[in-house]
Design an enzyme around this catalytic site. Structure first.
Site, PDB file in Angstrom:
ATOM      1  N   ASN A   1      64.585-133.233  81.629  1.00 30.22           N
ATOM      2  CA  ASN A   1      65.938-133.516  82.488  1.00 30.22           C
ATOM      3  C   ASN A   1      65.712-134.445  83.648  1.00 30.22           C
ATOM      4  O   ASN A   1      66.229-135.696  83.470  1.00 30.22           O
ATOM      5  CB  ASN A   1      66.031-132.063  82.760  1.00 30.22           C
ATOM      6  CG  ASN A   1      67.718-131.990  83.305  1.00 30.22           C
ATOM      7  OD1 ASN A   1      68.075-132.869  83.755  1.00 30.22           O
ATOM      8  ND2 ASN A   1      68.356-130.739  83.389  1.00 30.22           N
ATOM      9  N   ASP A   2      64.924-133.810  84.565  1.00 33.17           N
ATOM     10  CA  ASP A   2      65.055-134.655  85.659  1.00 33.17           C
ATOM     11  C   ASP A   2      64.343-136.370  85.357  1.00 33.17           C
ATOM     12  O   ASP A   2      64.544-137.349  86.025  1.00 33.17           O
ATOM     13  CB  ASP A   2      63.863-134.230  86.667  1.00 33.17           C
ATOM     14  CG  ASP A   2      64.405-133.003  87.291  1.00 33.17           C
ATOM     15  OD1 ASP A   2      65.710-132.804  87.389  1.00 33.17           O
ATOM     16  OD2 ASP A   2      63.665-132.200  87.713  1.00 33.17           O
ATOM     17  N   VAL A   3      63.186-136.265  84.492  1.00 37.24           N
ATOM     18  CA  VAL A   3      62.650-137.565  84.169  1.00 37.24           C
ATOM     19  C   VAL A   3      63.646-138.567  83.392  1.00 37.24           C
ATOM     20  O   VAL A   3      62.986-139.635  83.337  1.00 37.24           O
ATOM     21  CB  VAL A   3      61.246-137.388  83.375  1.00 37.24           C
ATOM     22  CG1 VAL A   3      60.421-136.410  84.328  1.00 37.24           C
ATOM     23  CG2 VAL A   3      61.687-136.667  82.005  1.00 37.24           C
TER      24      VAL A   3
ATOM     25  N   SER B   1      64.137-130.015  89.661  1.00 30.98           N
ATOM     26  CA  SER B   1      64.575-130.349  91.243  1.00 30.98           C
ATOM     27  C   SER B   1      65.994-129.765  91.469  1.00 30.98           C
ATOM     28  O   SER B   1      66.429-129.889  92.608  1.00 30.98           O
ATOM     29  CB  SER B   1      64.793-131.932  91.130  1.00 30.98           C
ATOM     30  OG  SER B   1      65.991-132.091  90.426  1.00 30.98           O
TER      31      SER B   1
END
Ligand code: NAP
Length: 458
Positions: free
Chosen positions: A384-386, A425
């Site tokens: 997700n965040d990456v 995050s």
């Protein structure tokens, strides 16, 4: 006997270094652990031969208890809980170094010179901070405690500055005046408290970086206490751990495009760091497993991006099975790994290696990002965040500036995730709302199986 002991400690240190060297590649990493473990075994056995050594029963009991606890917990721990496990073990190292410092300082007057005492105090301070700091990191990752400073921000700074002055005064007393045990006791109680105060305000998402920092500090503390005890193995092992930990801390902070100061004193992964969902254009569009399988089977190039969710789902074996099926059909498949994907450095590499994915199919961010525009399908599984494009454009996003995998630039993105959960995050991902993205909702392993069935059925 002394020469034999020194040679054995030197051999142990060489084994530590060779072990660490072998850990730098996934191909030799398992061996590396065995080599370093061998070094530790040599160091432990030879310690029994020290002249005037006593307390053999206590030593053996401690080693047996510690060994059994480590063996059992090491066998049982889930891959996803590895960071908190490392925090715990790391904290123990810091605690042990602090204990050595405390013992040596309390018998100060008789044995050591000023320099050795100063090193004992410094190592003790660093070890104690690392001990309680690591325990707080463990508690946070285990969801036993929430982020929150014990004091308001401004006061926190003052307390930390005052704390450093108190440490300096107490250290001078311990080094030059050889006071009673009570001063040594006070010094260590304050140092333990300092570790808690320092770590409490740091957000959960930053814990892996903090753990790596404490790992470096533990190494430093062990090295300093090694000087006090005149123990070559401790000096070399401590220095190696200290420098490796420092490099890892820097690499992780760099991969998130943040300074260490920002990690320690700002907050990511906190509720105030979420962006407004209303501001995202588009909608999340679902896709069926069979349709996603067709897209992949008729693609020329596919890049698979694993993330934390793949670890949770333990989907790596299915993903590799899917890859092999696609390759049989002539599809070119590569894996893209972000340096902070998952919850610890190398998390995804370990899982893919476990599933048998050859290393030459695995690419780092800087080596693969240019390939996304000519890729037909980017399969994002549990990441997700990456892959959040907000990191590139949205200055108000807490992950702004973090280099990401350019999955959004692929012709099509298929995203496997269970629902609308955010990443570590806590921010929404604009990629999931993009025109070229389709959501394959479900557990990672189950959805990978559906894709396999879909490809087989063609
Ligand atoms: P992530 O941003 O934490 O996202 C994980 C995604 O997996 C979630 O969106 C979740 O969505 C999905 N998921 C969870 N369980 C799943 C399952 N069983 N099946 C399918 N999907 C599942 O992961 P990431 O992209 O790997 O990013 C890592 C984060 O950790 C980054 O923010 C990084 O900065 C942080 N971090 C990592 C390290 C490190 O050393 N690796 C260090 C410091 C910080 P659903 O809930 O909807 O399924």
């Amino acid at each position: 006997m002394n020469t034999i002991i020194q040679i054995a400690y030197f051999a142990a240190a060489v084994l530590f270094i060779l072990g660490l060297k072998r850990m730098s590649s996934p191909v030799t990493a398992r061996d590396g652990i065995v080599w370093a473990g061998g070094g530790m075994a040599v160091a432990i056995v030879i310690t029994y031969l020290w002249p005037n050594m006593h307390n053999y029963l206590l030593m053996t009991l401690a080693i047996a208890l510690g060994g059994i606890a480590a063996w059992v917990s090491g066998k049982r721990v889930a891959m996803t809980a590895m960071p908190q496990m490392i925090a715990l073990y790391n904290g123990m190292g810091g605690g042990a170094a602090a204990a050595i410092g405390a013992v040596e300082l309390s018998k100060a007057s008789t044995k050591h010179g000023v320099v050795a005492l100063f090193l004992a105090a410094l190592g003790g301070l660093i070890g104690a901070v690392s001990f309680t700091g690591s325990l707080v990191a463990f508690a946070k990752l285990q969801d036993l405690t929430k982020r929150g400073a014990l004091f308001p921000k401004a006061m926190q700074k003052q307390i930390m500055t005052a704390g450093l002055v108190v440490f300096a005064v107490l250290a001078l007393l311990m080094v030059f005046v050889h006071p009673y045990g009570s001063v040594v006791f006070l010094f260590f109680v304050l140092a333990l408290g300092f570790g808690v105060i320092m770590t409490m305000p740091i957000g959960g998402a930053d814990m892996p970086v903090v753990i790596s920092l404490y790992n470096a500090l533990t190494g430093l503390a062990v090295g300093l206490e090694g000087f006090v005890l005149d123990n070559a193995a401790m000096i070399i092992a401590g220095t190696v751990v200290g420098s490796a930990g420092t490099l890892l801390t820097q690499l992780m902070a760099k991969a998130m495009n943040r300074s260490l100061a920002n990690v320690l004193f700002a907050g990511v992964g906190t509720s105030d760091a979420r962006i407004d969902q209303q501001s995202i254009e588009g909608s999340m569009k679902a896709i069926e497993g069979s349709d996603a399988a067709i897209m992949m089977a008729f693609a020329e190039r596919v890049i698979i991006i694993p993330g934390y969710g793949m670890a949770v789902a333990q989907a790596q074996h299915k993903i590799w099975e899917l890859t092999e099926l696609l390759e049989e059909r002539g599809v070119m498949v590569k894996f893209a790994i972000h340096p902070v994907a998952g919850r610890m450095p190398g998390h995804m590499n370990v899982l893919l290696a476990e599933a048998g994915v050859p290393y030459d199919k695995i690419y780092d961010l800087e080596d693969i990002n240019a390939e996304f525009p000519k890729t037909d399908v980017a399969l994002i599984i549990g990441a997700n965040d990456v892959v959040n494009p907000d990191a590139r454009t949205n200055k108000s996003s807490p992950i702004y500036g973090m280099p990401i995998l350019d999955a959004d630039k692929a012709k099509n993105c298929i995203v496997i995730k269970r629902g609308k959960g955010t990443g570590f995050s806590g921010v929404e991902n604009t990629l999931f709302y993009a025109d070229n993205a389709r959501l394959l909702y479900g557990d990672g392993q189950k959805m990978a199986s559906e894709l396999i069935q879909g490809v087989k059925g063609l």
